[in-house]
Design a protein around this motif. Structure first.
Motif, PDB file in Angstrom:
ATOM      1  N   GLY A 147       7.307  27.056  12.595  1.00 38.33           N
ATOM      2  CA  GLY A 147       7.200  25.568  12.065  1.00 38.33           C
ATOM      3  C   GLY A 147       6.337  25.865  10.858  1.00 38.33           C
ATOM      4  N   ILE A 148       6.450  25.035   9.810  1.00 42.12           N
ATOM      5  CA  ILE A 148       5.894  25.240   8.726  1.00 42.12           C
ATOM      6  C   ILE A 148       5.298  23.563   8.408  1.00 42.12           C
ATOM      7  CG2 ILE A 148       5.922  25.215   5.870  1.00 42.12           C
ATOM      8  CD1 ILE A 148       7.682  27.501   6.611  1.00 42.12           C
ATOM      9  N   LYS A 149       4.094  23.067   8.174  1.00 42.40           N
ATOM     10  CA  LYS A 149       3.516  22.060   8.379  1.00 42.40           C
ATOM     11  C   LYS A 149       3.065  21.619   7.108  1.00 42.40           C
ATOM     12  CE  LYS A 149       1.902  17.793   9.465  1.00 42.40           C
ATOM     13  NZ  LYS A 149       1.263  17.577   8.365  1.00 42.40           N
ATOM     14  N   PRO A 150       3.479  21.169   5.789  1.00 32.98           N
ATOM     15  CA  PRO A 150       2.796  20.753   4.740  1.00 32.98           C
ATOM     16  C   PRO A 150       2.086  19.500   4.851  1.00 32.98           C
ATOM     17  CG  PRO A 150       5.153  20.338   4.521  1.00 32.98           C
ATOM     18  CD  PRO A 150       4.885  20.890   5.853  1.00 32.98           C
ATOM     19  N   ASN A 151       1.454  18.905   3.706  1.00 35.49           N
ATOM     20  CA  ASN A 151       0.902  17.715   3.783  1.00 35.49           C
ATOM     21  C   ASN A 151       1.841  16.760   2.797  1.00 35.49           C
ATOM     22  OD1 ASN A 151      -0.676  15.065   3.098  1.00 35.49           O
ATOM     23  ND2 ASN A 151      -2.307  16.185   3.881  1.00 35.49           N
ATOM     24  N   LEU A 152       2.474  15.794   3.304  1.00 34.40           N
ATOM     25  CA  LEU A 152       3.411  14.828   2.339  1.00 34.40           C
ATOM     26  C   LEU A 152       3.162  13.637   2.722  1.00 34.40           C
ATOM     27  CD1 LEU A 152       6.710  17.013   2.536  1.00 34.40           C
ATOM     28  CD2 LEU A 152       4.997  16.936   0.825  1.00 34.40           C
ATOM     29  N   VAL A 153       1.786  13.080   2.894  1.00 32.22           N
ATOM     30  CA  VAL A 153       1.333  11.813   3.133  1.00 32.22           C
ATOM     31  C   VAL A 153       2.138  10.735   2.581  1.00 32.22           C
ATOM     32  CG1 VAL A 153      -0.435  12.027   1.379  1.00 32.22           C
ATOM     33  CG2 VAL A 153      -0.846  10.757   3.300  1.00 32.22           C
ATOM     34  N   ALA A 154       2.642  11.010   1.343  1.00 32.09           N
ATOM     35  CA  ALA A 154       3.112   9.837   0.791  1.00 32.09           C
ATOM     36  C   ALA A 154       4.103  10.424  -0.416  1.00 32.09           C
ATOM     37  CB  ALA A 154       2.253   8.759   0.195  1.00 32.09           C
ATOM     38  N   PRO A 155       5.043   9.538  -1.219  1.00 27.94           N
ATOM     39  CA  PRO A 155       5.789  10.110  -2.166  1.00 27.94           C
ATOM     40  C   PRO A 155       5.065  10.364  -3.403  1.00 27.94           C
ATOM     41  CG  PRO A 155       6.423   8.094  -1.729  1.00 27.94           C
ATOM     42  CD  PRO A 155       5.378   8.478  -0.546  1.00 27.94           C
ATOM     43  N   VAL A 156       4.194  11.080  -3.474  1.00 25.30           N
ATOM     44  CA  VAL A 156       3.485  11.587  -4.572  1.00 25.30           C
ATOM     45  C   VAL A 156       3.304  12.960  -5.079  1.00 25.30           C
ATOM     46  CG1 VAL A 156       0.844  11.475  -5.387  1.00 25.30           C
ATOM     47  CG2 VAL A 156       1.560   9.935  -3.758  1.00 25.30           C
ATOM     48  N   PRO A 157       3.505  13.302  -6.346  1.00 19.21           N
ATOM     49  CA  PRO A 157       3.676  14.546  -6.917  1.00 19.21           C
ATOM     50  C   PRO A 157       2.597  15.365  -6.607  1.00 19.21           C
ATOM     51  CG  PRO A 157       4.361  13.094  -8.611  1.00 19.21           C
ATOM     52  CD  PRO A 157       3.882  12.342  -7.421  1.00 19.21           C
ATOM     53  N   ALA A 158       2.588  16.698  -6.204  1.00 20.03           N
ATOM     54  CA  ALA A 158       1.585  17.525  -5.707  1.00 20.03           C
ATOM     55  C   ALA A 158       0.393  17.709  -6.961  1.00 20.03           C
ATOM     56  CB  ALA A 158       1.885  18.869  -5.672  1.00 20.03           C
ATOM     57  N   GLU A 159       0.892  17.329  -7.981  1.00 21.30           N
ATOM     58  CA  GLU A 159       0.049  17.701  -9.284  1.00 21.30           C
ATOM     59  C   GLU A 159      -1.107  16.263  -9.251  1.00 21.30           C
ATOM     60  OE1 GLU A 159       3.333  19.696  -9.924  1.00 21.30           O
ATOM     61  OE2 GLU A 159       3.225  17.663  -9.567  1.00 21.30           O
ATOM     62  N   GLU A 160      -0.733  15.311  -8.432  1.00 20.42           N
ATOM     63  CA  GLU A 160      -1.730  14.288  -8.349  1.00 20.42           C
ATOM     64  C   GLU A 160      -2.823  14.344  -7.465  1.00 20.42           C
ATOM     65  OE1 GLU A 160      -0.106  10.420  -8.563  1.00 20.42           O
ATOM     66  OE2 GLU A 160       1.331  10.608  -9.977  1.00 20.42           O
ATOM     67  N   GLY A 161      -2.740  15.442  -6.590  1.00 21.54           N
ATOM     68  CA  GLY A 161      -3.532  15.957  -5.682  1.00 21.54           C
ATOM     69  C   GLY A 161      -3.800  15.450  -4.259  1.00 21.54           C
ATOM     70  N   LEU A 203     -10.448  14.769  -4.727  1.00 24.62           N
ATOM     71  CA  LEU A 203     -11.833  14.811  -3.891  1.00 24.62           C
ATOM     72  C   LEU A 203     -12.195  13.230  -3.483  1.00 24.62           C
ATOM     73  CD1 LEU A 203     -13.488  17.421  -5.452  1.00 24.62           C
ATOM     74  CD2 LEU A 203     -11.726  17.750  -3.756  1.00 24.62           C
ATOM     75  N   ARG A 204     -11.529  12.311  -3.911  1.00 20.71           N
ATOM     76  CA  ARG A 204     -11.815  10.923  -3.473  1.00 20.71           C
ATOM     77  C   ARG A 204     -11.009  10.369  -2.630  1.00 20.71           C
ATOM     78  NH1 ARG A 204     -12.034   7.587  -9.289  1.00 20.71           N
ATOM     79  NH2 ARG A 204     -13.529   8.929 -10.568  1.00 20.71           N
ATOM     80  N   PHE A 205      -9.765  10.320  -2.679  1.00 20.11           N
ATOM     81  CA  PHE A 205      -8.979   9.613  -1.868  1.00 20.11           C
ATOM     82  C   PHE A 205      -7.698  10.672  -1.427  1.00 20.11           C
ATOM     83  CE2 PHE A 205     -10.094   6.589  -5.225  1.00 20.11           C
ATOM     84  CZ  PHE A 205     -11.221   5.792  -4.510  1.00 20.11           C
ATOM     85  N   GLU A 206      -7.130  10.349  -0.253  1.00 18.99           N
ATOM     86  CA  GLU A 206      -5.990  11.224   0.253  1.00 18.99           C
ATOM     87  C   GLU A 206      -4.853  11.010  -0.157  1.00 18.99           C
ATOM     88  OE1 GLU A 206      -6.747   7.879   3.358  1.00 18.99           O
ATOM     89  OE2 GLU A 206      -7.746   8.886   1.993  1.00 18.99           O
ATOM     90  N   ASP A 207      -4.609   9.982  -0.817  1.00 16.37           N
ATOM     91  CA  ASP A 207      -3.227   9.635  -1.471  1.00 16.37           C
ATOM     92  C   ASP A 207      -3.295  10.043  -2.778  1.00 16.37           C
ATOM     93  OD1 ASP A 207      -4.935   7.530  -2.028  1.00 16.37           O
ATOM     94  OD2 ASP A 207      -3.296   6.059  -2.159  1.00 16.37           O
ATOM     95  N   GLY A 208      -4.325  10.554  -3.687  1.00 16.40           N
ATOM     96  CA  GLY A 208      -4.255  11.156  -4.824  1.00 16.40           C
ATOM     97  C   GLY A 208      -4.146  10.222  -6.048  1.00 16.40           C
ATOM     98  N   GLY A 209      -4.258  10.774  -7.175  1.00 14.73           N
ATOM     99  CA  GLY A 209      -4.391   9.907  -8.414  1.00 14.73           C
ATOM    100  C   GLY A 209      -5.662  10.554  -9.144  1.00 14.73           C
ATOM    101  N   ASN A 210      -6.555  11.412  -8.693  1.00 13.15           N
ATOM    102  CA  ASN A 210      -7.807  11.880  -9.391  1.00 13.15           C
ATOM    103  C   ASN A 210      -7.631  13.216  -9.087  1.00 13.15           C
ATOM    104  OD1 ASN A 210      -9.020   9.043  -9.983  1.00 13.15           O
ATOM    105  ND2 ASN A 210      -8.624   8.966  -7.949  1.00 13.15           N
ATOM    106  N   PRO A 211      -6.785  14.258  -9.367  1.00  9.60           N
ATOM    107  CA  PRO A 211      -6.872  15.409  -9.082  1.00  9.60           C
ATOM    108  C   PRO A 211      -8.109  16.305  -9.665  1.00  9.60           C
ATOM    109  CG  PRO A 211      -5.247  15.202 -10.619  1.00  9.60           C
ATOM    110  CD  PRO A 211      -5.635  13.718 -10.218  1.00  9.60           C
ATOM    111  N   VAL A 212      -8.659  17.169  -9.052  1.00 14.11           N
ATOM    112  CA  VAL A 212      -9.648  17.892  -9.443  1.00 14.11           C
ATOM    113  C   VAL A 212      -9.135  19.376  -9.346  1.00 14.11           C
ATOM    114  CG1 VAL A 212     -11.797  19.043  -9.081  1.00 14.11           C
ATOM    115  CG2 VAL A 212     -11.392  16.620  -8.656  1.00 14.11           C
TER     116      VAL A 212
END
Length: 402
Positions: free
Chosen positions: A71-85, A233-242
């Protein structure tokens, strides 16, 4: 035989994420670790009957490996591109699949469910996982549609999705990022995506930290491949990638999360689920026994200036048992309002969460606050809806913003 010991963390840096993944897994000895756990199923070339040729032995081992369900378990919390963190980079999972295929493992399944309020299919699509599964012939399972059952998790009964219990070896591929309710999320919290939505909601009524710790005893992760490429580093649904351009391999989820807390300069005691997981016998928090092996050098320093912003914004909210999707939409909305200077004179706390059902109050967001004087309907409302609702409330009630 090289293998990944429980006290060892491997780290690699770079920008070719697929190649980095394959090199990291080779150095960490993932194949040997799978065979050590699933030896009879995977087959061990060294243990084949006397008289086999080397080729026959390797072939027998490969055939055995093909039967191991991984089994492979990624984190796909929401439909958000990985580049958004917010989500696991598909290149990392592709590198993992390539490595496993090259070592004879063909029975692979990617399993995940997005948070309450979003469709996993949308995340699979936008994040490139449908294409990835088709390219390599890998099964893709939406845990929102899976059967579930109750299991004992170190004395706490929790309902988990059955496919998570039916794999021989589970590889966790979390994103290292901030979280507006638990400060950070990585190996331990990522298992929450293997729960039905009803149990996810219940976790928030239970206070999140204790059930997350106990869940680690019910769903055991065998290997951890951390996507620390550009987590928000702020929010789990992305938008401020570091940008970090880093991958981490570990086998002890407690030790992994403790070390990741150190990377983010977060005191471990501010992430209580780590202590609960250790108390459940799921790992060790003793960093004095940890061995960190960096395979190369960092490309650049990590900017931690934004890491505490979610904590500061959380002081404006009055959270009682809110679901992650609802609270996770509120924090970015508050961030936008703060950047516009609209929060400075707000006197009311913004109430949110299941604990406000059937209660009265002044200002709330989400259906759970439907009896408040001013509330925003939705389960959950979107970030944009929260932003517009709160902006109108401030402009209507405070003359400074009229």
């Amino acid at each position: 035989m090289k293998s990944l010991q429980d006290n060892v963390l491997f780290v690699i840096y770079g920008t070719d994420y697929m190649a980095m993944t394959e090199e990291l897994l080779a150095r960490a000895g993932l194949d040997e670790r799978i065979r050590a756990k699933c030896g009879n199923t995977a087959g061990d070339a060294a243990g084949d009957t006397v008289g086999d040729t080397a080729g026959d032995a390797a072939g027998d081992a490969a055939c055995g490996a093909a039967g191991v369900r991984i089994g492979i378990k990624p984190n796909l919390v929401a439909p958000v591109p990985a580049e958004e963190g917010a989500t696991t980079h598909p290149q990392v999972v592709e590198g993992l699949i390539r490595y496993l295929k090259e070592h004879g493992y063909g029975n692979l399944v990617i399993m995940e469910s997005s948070w309450v309020g979003d469709r996993t299919e949308d995340a699979f699509d936008l994040c490139g996982y449908y294409a990835l599964a088709e390219k390599y012939g890998v099964e893709l399972l939406d845990m929102k549609k899976a059967a579930s059952r109750k299991i004992d998790c170190a004395g706490m009964e929790l309902t988990v999705c059955e496919p998570a219990l039916q794999v021989d070896f589970l590889i966790n591929v979390p994103v290292l990022k901030g979280h507006c309710q638990t400060r950070m999320t990585c190996a331990l919290k990522n298992m929450k995506g293997l729960l039905p939505d009803s149990q996810k909601r219940a976790f928030h009524r239970m206070g999140l930290h204790e059930p997350i710790g106990h869940l680690s005893a019910g769903i055991r992760q065998d290997f951890i491949l951390v996507d620390s490429i550009c987590g928000d580093l702020r929010f789990e649904d992305g938008g401020n990638p570091v940008q970090q351009d880093r991958l981490i391999a570990a086998s002890d989820p407690v030790l992994c999360d403790v070390w990741c807390c150190r990377l983010l300069h977060i005191p471990v005691e501010e992430v209580p689920y780590i202590g609960y997981a250790e108390a459940c016998g799921c790992g060790s928090s003793d960093m004095s026994r940890a061995v960190v092996k960096e395979l190369n050098h960092p490309l650049h320093d990590m900017d931690l200036s934004s890491a505490g912003k979610a904590l500061r914004l959380s002081e404006i909210a009055e959270d009682v048992e809110s679901c992650s999707a609802c609270y996770g939409s509120l924090m970015p909305a508050l961030n936008r309002l703060q950047e516009e200077g609209l929060l400075d004179n707000l006197k009311e706390k913004i109430c949110i969460g299941q604990g406000y059902r059937d209660k009265k109050g002044v200002l709330g967001v989400g259906n759970c606050t439907r009896r408040f004087d001013s509330y925003l309907p939705g389960c959950p409302p979107t970030e944009q809806e929260m932003y517009e609702f709160l902006k109108k409330y401030i402009e209507r009630n405070y003359s400074d913003f009229a």
